[in-house]
Design an enzyme around this catalytic site. Sequence first.
Site, PDB file in Angstrom:
ATOM      1  N   GLU A 228       0.893  -1.170   0.000  1.00 49.63           N
ATOM      2  CA  GLU A 228       0.000   0.000   0.000  1.00 49.63           C
ATOM      3  C   GLU A 228       0.920   1.205   0.000  1.00 49.63           C
ATOM      4  O   GLU A 228       1.577   1.501   0.983  1.00 49.63           O
ATOM      5  CB  GLU A 228      -0.918  -0.017   1.226  1.00 49.63           C
ATOM      6  CG  GLU A 228      -2.061   0.988   1.116  1.00 49.63           C
ATOM      7  CD  GLU A 228      -1.734   2.322   1.772  1.00 49.63           C
ATOM      8  OE1 GLU A 228      -1.375   3.259   1.011  1.00 49.63           O
ATOM      9  OE2 GLU A 228      -1.823   2.430   2.997  1.00 49.63           O
ATOM     10  N   CYS A 262      -2.094   8.760   3.089  1.00 46.00           N
ATOM     11  CA  CYS A 262      -2.101   8.312   1.690  1.00 46.00           C
ATOM     12  C   CYS A 262      -3.422   8.642   1.022  1.00 46.00           C
ATOM     13  O   CYS A 262      -3.461   8.936  -0.174  1.00 46.00           O
ATOM     14  CB  CYS A 262      -1.877   6.805   1.613  1.00 46.00           C
ATOM     15  SG  CYS A 262      -0.505   6.192   2.557  1.00 46.00           S
TER      16      CYS A 262
END
Length: 456
Positions: A228, A262
């Site tokens: 990720e 993020c």
Amino acid sequence: MAIATIDPSTGDQLKTFDALTAEQLDAKIMASATAFRHWRDVPADRRAELFRDLAQRLDDEAEELGRIATREVGKTFASAVAEVHKCAKGCRYYADNAEAMLADVPHEVEGARVLTRYEPLGPVLAVMPWNFPYWQVFRFAAPALMAGNTGLLKHASNVPQCALAIEDVFLRAGFPENVFQTLLIGSSEIEKVIADDRVRAVTLTGSEAAGRAVAAAAGKQIKTSVLELGGSDPFVVLPSADLDTAVRNAVTSRTLNNGQSCINAKRFIVHTEVADEFTRRLGEAMAALTVGDPMDENTDVGPLSSGDAVKTLDQQVRDTVAAGATLVTGGEPGSGPGFYYPPTVLADIPDGSPAHREELFGPVASVWRAQDLDDAIRIANDSPFGLGGSVWTTDEAEQERLVREIETGMIYVNRFTESTPEVPFGGAKNSGYGRELAGFGPRTFVNAKTVWIEGG
């Protein structure tokens, strides 16, 4: 090698820790492999009981754990406490659901009993970032350990106290020793750990560069990996959207965790009919935020994680403005102690500028003007990243096109992107591969074994 805790609100070093020696690291890996042989056979209901106890302990100790996170990474105390409660929610979710998610899956085959059985792999290395020092770990650990794996945490080097606190809370909740361990090691040791035959898989949340290195190391060893990575999430606003709601959510999403997430909305792509009004309101709302001590309940935005983070963000903003962008508000780092950067809005983003191609990790919103729906989709997809995104329109036809054509792992309609245990999480393009959470969590680090019993 020393691993240090530095308070981002002051720049003061608070504490240092010695990194593991080679012998200590080897012993911890061996202990994890040994613990796995026992843990994999612990009944699912007993594992679930331990995770419920862990969840209660996290809830009870949320303020204490929250203070540690605020001191180490500068997130506001309220958000740090909320993060710990979110970890408790994740533990309960997998305590309640993992056993069913991992149940045998039968297949219809004439004359035989055939099924898929999910079996744990073994020790899993988790390379985790500092920005959500608890949640990033628990969203891996709860499903992976419920599946029968053991965990080895290589946390970011600026959060050693959070990392040690996580190991400690597992032990105090009654988990057997070495089922979950923290490894205080530098990044240079990661490839060696991945190469160790006793370690069976790796998951990383972090930068694109770190993801490439970990993926290469795991691929060389033919081991399961999940990545990720970064994101530059689009936030698309079309004329039918309620601008009050869109602006309010834009500010919340962009400044979550002081703009260091993020899945923060980062690229605001606004239809030309409402672009001027949206940009004006966004600039006013960002300028009105209170920047300051993250322990103060009146603070909206605390410091960035480090002095280097401020320098990088400031250079990205300056280079974008030099390339022709309009500075709507902000843009000047704080001059006092601590690593502060003001909420900032940029508009008229030039092609090729840092705001166009790079992830800006801090409270900086970049606004694009889209001529129509096609143009909005083009701009949204004009990024090497594809983690998440959100779209704001009440037109169902527009919603369907945006959901279908925007290239991300997640898309939210009239809601900003978030991470929650019930929903799969992960990206596309340079934002990584694999999925976490929901049913993907327990079934990621397992061997899906086909079992064929003839005549069964």
